[in-house]
Design a protein around this motif. Structure first.
Motif, short mmCIF file in Angstrom:
data_model
loop_
_atom_site.label_atom_id
_atom_site.label_comp_id
_atom_site.label_asym_id
_atom_site.label_seq_id
_atom_site.Cartn_x
_atom_site.Cartn_y
_atom_site.Cartn_z
N ARG A 213 0.83 -1.20 0.00
CA ARG A 213 0.00 0.00 0.00
C ARG A 213 0.86 1.25 0.00
O ARG A 213 0.56 2.22 -0.70
N GLN A 214 1.97 1.24 0.76
CA GLN A 214 2.88 2.38 0.73
C GLN A 214 3.47 2.55 -0.67
O GLN A 214 3.61 3.68 -1.16
N TYR A 215 3.78 1.44 -1.31
CA TYR A 215 4.34 1.48 -2.67
C TYR A 215 3.36 2.11 -3.65
O TYR A 215 3.74 2.93 -4.50
N THR A 216 2.06 1.75 -3.54
CA THR A 216 1.07 2.32 -4.47
C THR A 216 0.81 3.79 -4.17
O THR A 216 0.42 4.55 -5.06
N GLN A 217 1.04 4.22 -2.94
CA GLN A 217 0.80 5.61 -2.57
C GLN A 217 1.99 6.51 -2.89
O GLN A 217 1.83 7.65 -3.34
N LEU A 218 3.20 6.02 -2.64
CA LEU A 218 4.41 6.84 -2.81
C LEU A 218 5.20 6.53 -4.08
O LEU A 218 6.05 7.32 -4.48
N GLY A 219 4.94 5.36 -4.65
CA GLY A 219 5.74 4.93 -5.78
C GLY A 219 7.05 4.29 -5.36
O GLY A 219 7.90 3.96 -6.19
#
Length: 420
Positions: A213-219
């Protein structure tokens, strides 16, 4: 620990009133942790300026469905993948149970599949678990309660082997402590399975969902999130690598399987132990090289103590002629057993607990020092280990009598050398 294990007295958790408080209070703690640290809000070290709210969706069919699907998937992998048969310790009644052990293989397949499907192929949004965490938590609490009720009813079947401390005659206390010692369905040992499979592996799976989820939010995934995921994933892998060692623990040999262990295995571990990763989704942290190095060093120190002490104990018990075991000094007891008084175990009677706690502190530190809730694990775990040490000390004093006083003279410190 160095002095051996054993259960405490039947009233060690406060009897029926203590059991009632635990059955009501432990789920409340899980709800409270979510209420005080979710979304963009989290209780700071200073008093919070605004009240926190729970999500409107307490229960959902989707949450229950995902939770049950995970449980069934892990069970299917455990039953379907090859494993080795390991004989447990001899029980008080004289028998020995066989256990199928393949937790590390199940872990690799389950976590590897989640990683490939999400980060690798982008075919599965496992971040859904981060968005619907409270619904998964509710489903887990409900299942733990239902399972505990089923276990209590099953314990009244003819031929059930009962646990000493779960057979008090008080229904609430026995429901909490666990009345049947080793409940099974066919060859599936329910206690050992729940102890190491769905909850422990689910902990790492939920952490991965938070990272995604952090990856999808921050890239990208921050180094603090990577650290928490790696630390805790390795902790789980270590526990599963040494799966046979669980067969000599108090949980398996002494405690019955009731609410205490069912809730702990299936809810407390995957729900409260993922707090750091869940916090970092909404409060991303980029750690400086110096701070990162300090946290890694603390983790390595904790692991060296934890694994070194447990490795010495295991060799001493299982392979007394091994060079690692032969270098250890010990004292004989009137019971005919031996207590280690040198090496790691000469420093403190439960030095392995101290190493375990240091590792836990190391995976709280990546969250920074502005909020207290991410440190819940370190605070709670310190209380748990002190209580467990007290249980073990009382049991060993009863078990060894005068020899325990002699042992304590050799090893005067409980957890922290020269301090406590």
């Amino acid at each position: 620990g160095g002095g051996g294990g054993g259960g405490g007295g039947g009233k060690e958790f406060g009897g029926p009133l203590g059991a009632a408080a635990m059955v009501a209070g432990l789920p409340a703690v899980c709800v409270g942790l979510y209420a005080t640290c979710s979304g963009g809000a989290c209780a700071a070290l200073a008093p919070p300026a605004v009240p926190f709210a729970l999500p409107p969706a307490w229960v959902s069919l989707a949450g229950a469905g995902v939770w049950l699907s995970w449980l069934l998937a892990v069970l299917g992998l455990h039953l379907g993948l090859p494993g080795r048969n390991v004989r447990g310790v001899r029980l008080a009644g004289g028998g020995q149970l066989q256990y199928k052990m393949n937790a590390l293989a199940v872990y690799g397949v389950a976590l590897g599949s989640l990683f490939v499907l999400s980060f690798g192929l982008g075919a599965l949004d496992i971040g859904w678990a981060a968005d619907h965490f409270f619904e998964l938590q509710t489903a887990s609490i409900a299942f733990s309660l239902l399972l505990s009720l089923g276990l209590y009813l099953k314990s009244h079947a003819p031929g059930a082997v009962l646990a000493e401390h779960g057979n008090t005659g008080n229904a609430l206390e026995d429901f909490f402590m666990g009345r049947e010692l080793n409940p099974r369905i066919g060859r599936l040992d329910l206690k050992e399975f729940c102890e190491l499979y769905p909850g422990l592996i689910g902990w790492a799976g939920l952490n991965l969902a938070m990272a995604y989820r952090q990856y999808t939010q921050l890239g990208r995934v921050t180094n603090s999130m990577v650290l928490v995921n790696v630390f805790q994933a390795l902790y789980v892998a270590d526990a599963l690598w040494y799966e046979p060692a669980i067969l000599s623990t108090m949980d398996i040999t002494t405690d019955g399987f009731g609410f205490m262990l069912a809730f702990g295995d299936l809810t407390w571990v995957p729900i409260t132990y993922t707090l750091q990763a869940r916090y970092l989704v909404d409060h991303p942290q980029d750690l400086s090289p110096g701070y990162l190095a300090f946290v890694v060093a603390l983790k390595v120190l904790g692991y060296a103590i934890f694994r070194g002490a447990n490795g010495d104990k295991d060799k001493f018990r299982r392979e007394p002629d091994h060079p690692r075991a032969r270098r250890l000094k010990y004292m004989n007891t009137e019971r005919g057993t031996k207590l280690i008084i040198s090496g790691w175990w000469g420093l403190a009677r439960h030095i392995n607990y101290t190493g375990d706690w240091l590792m836990g502190l190391a995976w709280c530190l990546p969250c920074g020092i502005t909020h207290v809730v991410p440190y819940f694990y370190a605070i709670y775990f310190a209380c748990l280990l002190i209580h467990r040490d007290m249980r073990d000390n009382a049991a060993c004093r009863l078990k060894y009598g005068r020899d325990w006083d002699k042992y304590c003279a050799h090893v005067p410190y409980r957890l922290v050398p020269y301090v406590y």
